[in-house]
Design a protein around this motif. Structure first.
Motif, PDB file in Angstrom:
ATOM      1  N   GLU A   1       0.823  -1.205   0.000  1.00 38.83           N
ATOM      2  CA  GLU A   1       0.000   0.000   0.000  1.00 38.83           C
ATOM      3  C   GLU A   1       0.857   1.254   0.000  1.00 38.83           C
ATOM      4  O   GLU A   1       1.868   1.336   0.696  1.00 38.83           O
ATOM      5  CB  GLU A   1      -0.919   0.008   1.227  1.00 38.83           C
ATOM      6  CG  GLU A   1      -1.866   1.206   1.265  1.00 38.83           C
ATOM      7  CD  GLU A   1      -2.809   1.176   2.451  1.00 38.83           C
ATOM      8  OE1 GLU A   1      -3.073   2.244   3.039  1.00 38.83           O
ATOM      9  OE2 GLU A   1      -3.281   0.064   2.788  1.00 38.83           O
TER      10      GLU A   1
ATOM     11  N   THR B   1      -2.220   1.196  -4.407  1.00 44.25           N
ATOM     12  CA  THR B   1      -1.395  -0.014  -4.399  1.00 44.25           C
ATOM     13  C   THR B   1      -0.191   0.156  -5.318  1.00 44.25           C
ATOM     14  O   THR B   1      -0.314   0.739  -6.400  1.00 44.25           O
ATOM     15  CB  THR B   1      -2.219  -1.229  -4.870  1.00 44.25           C
ATOM     16  OG1 THR B   1      -3.358  -1.379  -4.033  1.00 44.25           O
ATOM     17  CG2 THR B   1      -1.390  -2.515  -4.832  1.00 44.25           C
TER      18      THR B   1
ATOM     19  N   ASN C   1      -8.365   1.774  -3.703  1.00 43.63           N
ATOM     20  CA  ASN C   1      -9.535   0.904  -3.909  1.00 43.63           C
ATOM     21  C   ASN C   1      -9.828   0.609  -5.381  1.00 43.63           C
ATOM     22  O   ASN C   1     -10.979   0.418  -5.763  1.00 43.63           O
ATOM     23  CB  ASN C   1     -10.794   1.520  -3.267  1.00 43.63           C
ATOM     24  CG  ASN C   1     -10.662   1.680  -1.764  1.00 43.63           C
ATOM     25  OD1 ASN C   1     -10.058   0.850  -1.092  1.00 43.63           O
ATOM     26  ND2 ASN C   1     -11.227   2.765  -1.233  1.00 43.63           N
ATOM     27  N   SER C   2      -8.767   0.572  -6.210  1.00 44.31           N
ATOM     28  CA  SER C   2      -8.996   0.323  -7.634  1.00 44.31           C
ATOM     29  C   SER C   2      -8.360  -0.969  -8.139  1.00 44.31           C
ATOM     30  O   SER C   2      -8.520  -1.318  -9.310  1.00 44.31           O
ATOM     31  CB  SER C   2      -8.472   1.500  -8.464  1.00 44.31           C
ATOM     32  OG  SER C   2      -7.050   1.545  -8.420  1.00 44.31           O
ATOM     33  N   PHE C   3      -7.625  -1.681  -7.254  1.00 43.14           N
ATOM     34  CA  PHE C   3      -6.927  -2.887  -7.692  1.00 43.14           C
ATOM     35  C   PHE C   3      -6.970  -3.956  -6.612  1.00 43.14           C
ATOM     36  O   PHE C   3      -6.823  -3.667  -5.425  1.00 43.14           O
ATOM     37  CB  PHE C   3      -5.459  -2.564  -8.013  1.00 43.14           C
ATOM     38  CG  PHE C   3      -4.620  -3.768  -8.360  1.00 43.14           C
ATOM     39  CD1 PHE C   3      -4.700  -4.350  -9.614  1.00 43.14           C
ATOM     40  CD2 PHE C   3      -3.767  -4.338  -7.418  1.00 43.14           C
ATOM     41  CE1 PHE C   3      -3.942  -5.476  -9.933  1.00 43.14           C
ATOM     42  CE2 PHE C   3      -2.995  -5.447  -7.721  1.00 43.14           C
ATOM     43  CZ  PHE C   3      -3.093  -6.024  -8.987  1.00 43.14           C
ATOM     44  N   ARG C   4      -7.163  -5.206  -7.055  1.00 46.05           N
ATOM     45  CA  ARG C   4      -7.150  -6.351  -6.137  1.00 46.05           C
ATOM     46  C   ARG C   4      -6.197  -7.398  -6.674  1.00 46.05           C
ATOM     47  O   ARG C   4      -6.348  -7.876  -7.787  1.00 46.05           O
ATOM     48  CB  ARG C   4      -8.552  -6.962  -5.998  1.00 46.05           C
ATOM     49  CG  ARG C   4      -8.587  -8.189  -5.075  1.00 46.05           C
ATOM     50  CD  ARG C   4     -10.008  -8.709  -4.927  1.00 46.05           C
ATOM     51  NE  ARG C   4     -10.513  -9.233  -6.196  1.00 46.05           N
ATOM     52  CZ  ARG C   4     -10.293 -10.476  -6.629  1.00 46.05           C
ATOM     53  NH1 ARG C   4      -9.552 -11.314  -5.919  1.00 46.05           N
ATOM     54  NH2 ARG C   4     -10.811 -10.882  -7.782  1.00 46.05           N
ATOM     55  N   LEU C   5      -5.180  -7.751  -5.865  1.00 46.51           N
ATOM     56  CA  LEU C   5      -4.219  -8.784  -6.251  1.00 46.51           C
ATOM     57  C   LEU C   5      -4.848 -10.159  -6.123  1.00 46.51           C
ATOM     58  O   LEU C   5      -5.599 -10.427  -5.181  1.00 46.51           O
ATOM     59  CB  LEU C   5      -2.984  -8.716  -5.350  1.00 46.51           C
ATOM     60  CG  LEU C   5      -1.880  -9.752  -5.617  1.00 46.51           C
ATOM     61  CD1 LEU C   5      -1.131  -9.418  -6.887  1.00 46.51           C
ATOM     62  CD2 LEU C   5      -0.922  -9.827  -4.428  1.00 46.51           C
ATOM     63  N   TYR C   6      -4.545 -11.041  -7.070  1.00 49.68           N
ATOM     64  CA  TYR C   6      -4.984 -12.422  -6.937  1.00 49.68           C
ATOM     65  C   TYR C   6      -4.184 -13.074  -5.811  1.00 49.68           C
ATOM     66  O   TYR C   6      -2.953 -13.105  -5.834  1.00 49.68           O
ATOM     67  CB  TYR C   6      -4.781 -13.178  -8.251  1.00 49.68           C
ATOM     68  CG  TYR C   6      -5.747 -12.756  -9.344  1.00 49.68           C
ATOM     69  CD1 TYR C   6      -7.014 -12.269  -9.042  1.00 49.68           C
ATOM     70  CD2 TYR C   6      -5.389 -12.829 -10.688  1.00 49.68           C
ATOM     71  CE1 TYR C   6      -7.901 -11.880 -10.026  1.00 49.68           C
ATOM     72  CE2 TYR C   6      -6.276 -12.446 -11.697  1.00 49.68           C
ATOM     73  CZ  TYR C   6      -7.530 -11.972 -11.351  1.00 49.68           C
ATOM     74  OH  TYR C   6      -8.404 -11.583 -12.340  1.00 49.68           O
ATOM     75  N   GLN C   7      -4.872 -13.577  -4.826  1.00 55.06           N
ATOM     76  CA  GLN C   7      -4.240 -14.029  -3.588  1.00 55.06           C
ATOM     77  C   GLN C   7      -3.296 -15.209  -3.758  1.00 55.06           C
ATOM     78  O   GLN C   7      -2.414 -15.439  -2.941  1.00 55.06           O
ATOM     79  CB  GLN C   7      -5.323 -14.388  -2.560  1.00 55.06           C
ATOM     80  CG  GLN C   7      -6.167 -13.219  -2.120  1.00 55.06           C
ATOM     81  CD  GLN C   7      -5.339 -12.125  -1.467  1.00 55.06           C
ATOM     82  OE1 GLN C   7      -4.473 -12.400  -0.646  1.00 55.06           O
ATOM     83  NE2 GLN C   7      -5.598 -10.879  -1.840  1.00 55.06           N
TER      84      GLN C   7
ATOM     85  N   GLY D   1      -3.932  -9.588 -11.084  1.00 55.14           N
ATOM     86  CA  GLY D   1      -5.044  -9.084 -10.294  1.00 55.14           C
ATOM     87  C   GLY D   1      -6.057  -8.429 -11.211  1.00 55.14           C
ATOM     88  O   GLY D   1      -6.020  -8.660 -12.423  1.00 55.14           O
ATOM     89  N   GLN D   2      -6.935  -7.633 -10.636  1.00 51.91           N
ATOM     90  CA  GLN D   2      -7.928  -6.970 -11.488  1.00 51.91           C
ATOM     91  C   GLN D   2      -8.264  -5.595 -10.940  1.00 51.91           C
ATOM     92  O   GLN D   2      -8.161  -5.323  -9.748  1.00 51.91           O
ATOM     93  CB  GLN D   2      -9.205  -7.803 -11.593  1.00 51.91           C
ATOM     94  CG  GLN D   2      -9.993  -7.933 -10.319  1.00 51.91           C
ATOM     95  CD  GLN D   2     -11.219  -8.804 -10.493  1.00 51.91           C
ATOM     96  OE1 GLN D   2     -11.107 -10.013 -10.687  1.00 51.91           O
ATOM     97  NE2 GLN D   2     -12.396  -8.195 -10.448  1.00 51.91           N
TER      98      GLN D   2
ATOM     99  N   LYS E   1     -10.993  -2.635 -10.183  1.00 49.91           N
ATOM    100  CA  LYS E   1     -12.377  -2.722  -9.673  1.00 49.91           C
ATOM    101  C   LYS E   1     -12.972  -1.337  -9.534  1.00 49.91           C
ATOM    102  O   LYS E   1     -12.292  -0.328  -9.647  1.00 49.91           O
ATOM    103  CB  LYS E   1     -12.392  -3.457  -8.342  1.00 49.91           C
ATOM    104  CG  LYS E   1     -11.463  -2.866  -7.271  1.00 49.91           C
ATOM    105  CD  LYS E   1     -11.514  -3.686  -6.007  1.00 49.91           C
ATOM    106  CE  LYS E   1     -10.631  -3.054  -4.926  1.00 49.91           C
ATOM    107  NZ  LYS E   1     -10.684  -3.773  -3.653  1.00 49.91           N
TER     108      LYS E   1
END
Length: 259
Positions: A94, A127, A235-241, A256-257, A259
């Motif tokens: 972050e 991120t 709050n615009s990106f999510r890593l694939y865990q 990731g994607q 959002k």
């Protein structure tokens, strides 16, 4: 003490004259004789290369080699963010509210990396992702997502190592090295793609000047081992865990994607 010694040695060897000599040699016919030993030492997959190993005129053309068409599968999910390079996903985390990131226990200013606090402000609490390319990796750079190009510019003059030692002992290499910045826009969200030059050779060659990039499209290449930093808004990106850190990644692999 180790940090002081490291920085002193790098300063002594990283000058315009040294850089010129290395660049001249790698682009000379003489360097061609090193290609096979280079490929063997770094265990480069010759079957993936577009051209036969004997066809390269010098070490530079081999280093910036292309791959066979469709040798890398590009994830087709509209909102996925793919790896723009073959490399190592060294870190992800972050960006704090002051637009600062912490890598290998060192502090890096996003304002310094991007050249202004105004540019950095949009990524506060967002991120960051760091992808390192060693001399063994394929050095072409591809678009991480379908995007419009909002801005592109270059900063810095010298380049220092961006490997693990460089990140640990260097002087803010990610923020101060020669770098080219491309600001992308996807579905109203900004993504900064920072291509950081490496030791001796600053060259980051931009080969795609279009105003829009398609995901997986080739856009640039490095002339030496280097690093790509991706920055995403809050709050615009999510890593694939399922991706461990650090981890080897390839062009086209979904990381990731948005959002």
């Amino acid at each position: 003490m180790k940090q002081k010694i490291y920085r002193t040695l790098i300063e002594l060897t990283n000058g315009p004259f040294t850089a010129h000599l290395i660049k001249k040699f790698t682009q000379s016919k003489l360097s061609r004789h090193l290609i096979k030993s280079y490929a063997k030492f770094y265990r480069i997959n010759l079957d993936e290369m577009l051209e036969d190993i004997n066809s390269y005129a010098n070490l530079h053309t081999f280093f910036t080699r292309k791959l066979k068409e469709n040798i890398r599968a590009i994830d087709e999910n509209e909102d996925s963010v793919i790896s723009p390079v073959d490399g190592v996903l060294e870190d992800i985390g972050e960006i704090d509210s002051n637009s600062v990131i912490y890598v290998k226990n060192k502090t890096y200013s996003i304002s310094e990396m991007l050249g202004s606090s105004e540019r950095a402000g949009k990524y506060a609490e967002g991120t960051y992702m760091i992808l390192y390319l060693s001399p063994a990796h394929y050095h072409r750079i591809h678009s991480p997502i379908n995007a419009k190009i909002m801005n592109r510019y270059s900063l810095g003059s010298k380049s220092y190592p961006v490997n693990r030692l460089g990140l640990k002992y260097g002087d803010s290499t990610l923020s101060k090295n020669f770098r080219t910045v491309t600001e992308l826009e996807h579905d109203g969200k900004s993504i900064a793609m920072v291509k950081v030059g490496a030791m001796f050779i600053n060259s980051v060659e931009i080969i795609n000047q279009d105003r829009e990039w398609n995901k997986g499209e080739e856009v640039a290449y490095f002339s030496f081992g280097s690093t790509v930093v991706l920055l995403f808004e809050k709050n615009s990106f999510r890593l694939y865990q399922e991706i461990p850190i650090p981890s080897e990644v390839r062009v086209g692999q979904a990381l990731g994607q948005v959002k």
